[in-house]
Motif scaffolding. Structure first.
Motif, PDB file in Angstrom:
ATOM      1  N   TYR A 184      26.837 -14.627 -12.305  1.00 21.81           N
ATOM      2  CA  TYR A 184      27.879 -15.558 -12.720  1.00 21.81           C
ATOM      3  C   TYR A 184      27.550 -16.985 -12.259  1.00 21.81           C
ATOM      4  O   TYR A 184      26.896 -17.185 -11.218  1.00 21.81           O
ATOM      5  N   LEU A 185      28.045 -17.951 -13.027  1.00 22.51           N
ATOM      6  CA  LEU A 185      27.995 -19.353 -12.643  1.00 22.51           C
ATOM      7  C   LEU A 185      29.442 -19.825 -12.459  1.00 22.51           C
ATOM      8  O   LEU A 185      30.047 -20.392 -13.374  1.00 22.51           O
ATOM      9  N   PRO A 186      30.035 -19.559 -11.285  1.00 23.37           N
ATOM     10  CA  PRO A 186      31.469 -19.830 -11.100  1.00 23.37           C
ATOM     11  C   PRO A 186      31.829 -21.304 -11.210  1.00 23.37           C
ATOM     12  O   PRO A 186      32.993 -21.637 -11.488  1.00 23.37           O
ATOM     13  N   MET A 187      30.846 -22.214 -11.004  1.00 27.64           N
ATOM     14  CA  MET A 187      31.168 -23.636 -11.099  1.00 27.64           C
ATOM     15  C   MET A 187      31.548 -24.051 -12.512  1.00 27.64           C
ATOM     16  O   MET A 187      32.134 -25.105 -12.722  1.00 27.64           O
ATOM     17  N   HIS A 188      31.228 -23.211 -13.506  1.00 25.13           N
ATOM     18  CA  HIS A 188      31.563 -23.517 -14.900  1.00 25.13           C
ATOM     19  C   HIS A 188      32.711 -22.649 -15.416  1.00 25.13           C
ATOM     20  O   HIS A 188      32.926 -22.557 -16.631  1.00 25.13           O
ATOM     21  N   THR A 189      33.462 -22.019 -14.511  1.00 24.56           N
ATOM     22  CA  THR A 189      34.621 -21.222 -14.904  1.00 24.56           C
ATOM     23  C   THR A 189      35.702 -22.120 -15.497  1.00 24.56           C
ATOM     24  O   THR A 189      35.974 -23.201 -14.986  1.00 24.56           O
ATOM     25  N   ILE A 190      36.309 -21.658 -16.586  1.00 30.99           N
ATOM     26  CA  ILE A 190      37.453 -22.368 -17.155  1.00 30.99           C
ATOM     27  C   ILE A 190      38.645 -21.424 -17.224  1.00 30.99           C
ATOM     28  O   ILE A 190      38.503 -20.197 -17.228  1.00 30.99           O
ATOM     29  N   TYR A 191      39.830 -22.021 -17.265  1.00 33.36           N
ATOM     30  CA  TYR A 191      41.085 -21.286 -17.348  1.00 33.36           C
ATOM     31  C   TYR A 191      41.674 -21.542 -18.739  1.00 33.36           C
ATOM     32  O   TYR A 191      42.119 -22.650 -19.029  1.00 33.36           O
ATOM     33  N   LEU A 192      41.635 -20.533 -19.587  1.00 34.84           N
ATOM     34  CA  LEU A 192      42.156 -20.673 -20.943  1.00 34.84           C
ATOM     35  C   LEU A 192      43.671 -20.512 -20.884  1.00 34.84           C
ATOM     36  O   LEU A 192      44.188 -19.436 -20.559  1.00 34.84           O
ATOM     37  N   ASP A 193      44.375 -21.587 -21.207  1.00 40.96           N
ATOM     38  CA  ASP A 193      45.815 -21.681 -20.957  1.00 40.96           C
ATOM     39  C   ASP A 193      46.648 -20.978 -22.029  1.00 40.96           C
ATOM     40  O   ASP A 193      46.160 -20.615 -23.096  1.00 40.96           O
ATOM     41  N   ASN A 194      47.935 -20.805 -21.683  1.00 41.21           N
ATOM     42  CA  ASN A 194      48.951 -20.273 -22.605  1.00 41.21           C
ATOM     43  C   ASN A 194      48.659 -18.834 -23.051  1.00 41.21           C
ATOM     44  O   ASN A 194      48.835 -18.487 -24.224  1.00 41.21           O
ATOM     45  N   LYS A 195      48.240 -18.006 -22.121  1.00 41.38           N
ATOM     46  CA  LYS A 195      48.027 -16.591 -22.405  1.00 41.38           C
ATOM     47  C   LYS A 195      49.171 -15.797 -21.770  1.00 41.38           C
ATOM     48  O   LYS A 195      49.398 -15.883 -20.562  1.00 41.38           O
TER      49      LYS A 195
ATOM     50  N   ILE B  87      40.552 -15.981 -17.685  1.00 45.24           N
ATOM     51  CA  ILE B  87      39.506 -16.559 -16.840  1.00 45.24           C
ATOM     52  C   ILE B  87      38.155 -16.352 -17.526  1.00 45.24           C
ATOM     53  O   ILE B  87      37.714 -15.212 -17.711  1.00 45.24           O
ATOM     54  N   ILE B  88      37.506 -17.449 -17.887  1.00 43.09           N
ATOM     55  CA  ILE B  88      36.243 -17.412 -18.613  1.00 43.09           C
ATOM     56  C   ILE B  88      35.135 -17.934 -17.715  1.00 43.09           C
ATOM     57  O   ILE B  88      35.188 -19.088 -17.264  1.00 43.09           O
ATOM     58  N   THR B  89      34.136 -17.092 -17.448  1.00 42.99           N
ATOM     59  CA  THR B  89      33.014 -17.481 -16.600  1.00 42.99           C
ATOM     60  C   THR B  89      31.703 -17.170 -17.315  1.00 42.99           C
ATOM     61  O   THR B  89      31.550 -16.073 -17.860  1.00 42.99           O
TER      62      THR B  89
ATOM     63  N   VAL C   6      41.559 -31.409 -22.850  1.00 44.09           N
ATOM     64  CA  VAL C   6      40.924 -30.601 -21.822  1.00 44.09           C
ATOM     65  C   VAL C   6      41.208 -31.269 -20.494  1.00 44.09           C
ATOM     66  O   VAL C   6      40.968 -32.464 -20.321  1.00 44.09           O
ATOM     67  N   SER C   7      41.769 -30.530 -19.568  1.00 48.82           N
ATOM     68  CA  SER C   7      42.115 -31.095 -18.271  1.00 48.82           C
ATOM     69  C   SER C   7      41.385 -30.327 -17.182  1.00 48.82           C
ATOM     70  O   SER C   7      41.836 -29.286 -16.721  1.00 48.82           O
ATOM     71  N   GLY C   8      40.205 -30.834 -16.771  1.00 51.78           N
ATOM     72  CA  GLY C   8      39.440 -30.176 -15.738  1.00 51.78           C
ATOM     73  C   GLY C   8      39.025 -28.783 -16.155  1.00 51.78           C
ATOM     74  O   GLY C   8      38.388 -28.589 -17.188  1.00 51.78           O
ATOM     75  N   GLN C   9      39.408 -27.795 -15.354  1.00 52.93           N
ATOM     76  CA  GLN C   9      39.074 -26.409 -15.662  1.00 52.93           C
ATOM     77  C   GLN C   9      40.050 -25.753 -16.625  1.00 52.93           C
ATOM     78  O   GLN C   9      39.775 -24.659 -17.117  1.00 52.93           O
TER      79      GLN C   9
END
Length: 240
Positions: free
Chosen positions: A78-89, A99-101, A159-162
């Motif tokens: 995994y590359l956790p530094m590039h994890t994003i949080y896909l909102d409104n789920k 959580i997308i990694t 897009v706001s940060g992660q």
């Protein structure tokens, strides 16, 4: 033709018009039935693919159509530094994130996005859920789906940060500089990381087509009944 004092006296123009409309509606209904059958056949094929053994994602680019809905696995880190949080789920009425990694496949420069599951959002939306990410080489398995995940998008810059409202693969590539497969893995591993992995099985959508077909056939029947009613007249008695 006369029956019990009622005479059937259709006019040519009304007969032609009713016949044309009814034929069109019947054809539309049959087309909807064929679409429903196509979708059911496709769903049966997807069900068959989901029962097959998992295939390994290669380090070379693949086509989404060749892997969509198949069980796949990928070995890498995994590359956790590039994890994003896909909102409104939403899960059971609770708002949260997917959580997308990205996972680097083997020692190559190819990566694949992994949807690791759902996490509840904090009441303070400025606080993101703390996610534990495994270190080192791991094997991730799950179902392959499209890496593009979009809902209603008011602006391409939202897009706001992660935290991301939508997952656009080209935008993600531009933000991270990673080489990515066009598929995303919906992880199904039993990992004790606090994330919920209850994926909704895609519906074939055939029920909607069946509903449309019923509506077209019902309207054809209604037109036929109206035609009959307008074409029948009561005969006047000779004594009147």
């Amino acid at each position: 033709m006369t029956i019990s004092g009622w005479r059937f006296t259709p006019r040519l123009w009304s007969t032609v018009a009713a016949a044309v409309v009814i034929i069109i509606m019947l054809n539309l209904g049959n087309w909807q039935l064929s679409r429903a059958q196509e979708k059911e056949s496709r769903q049966e094929q997807l069900d068959m693919l989901s029962r097959q053994p998992a295939v390994a994602l290669p380090t070379t680019p693949v086509k989404l159509e060749d892997f969509r809905y198949r069980r796949v696995e990928a070995k890498g880190a995994y590359l956790p530094m590039h994890t994003i949080y896909l909102d409104n789920k939403i899960h059971h009425g609770v708002a949260g994130y997917h959580i997308i990694t990205p996972l680097r496949i083997g020692e190559s420069s190819m990566h694949v996005l992994v949807n690791r599951g759902w996490a509840a959002a904090d009441r303070d939306r400025s606080k993101l859920p703390q996610i534990s990410t495994p270190d080192g080489q791991i094997v991730v398995s799950g179902v392959a789906t499209s890496a593009v995940q979009k809902t209603l998008e008011l602006s391409k810059e939202m897009v706001s940060g992660q935290v991301w409202g939508n997952l656009d693969l080209e935008r993600y590539r531009g933000a991270t500089g990673l080489t990515l497969q066009p598929v995303m893995i919906l992880q199904q591993d039993d990992v004790k990381d606090g994330l919920v992995r209850q994926w909704v099985r895609p519906d074939s959508g055939s029920a909607k087509n069946l509903g449309y077909a019923f509506q077209w056939f019902a309207m054809a029947l209604a037109v036929f009944i109206i035609y009959l009613v307008l074409s029948v007249k009561r005969e006047r008695s000779e004594s009147s």
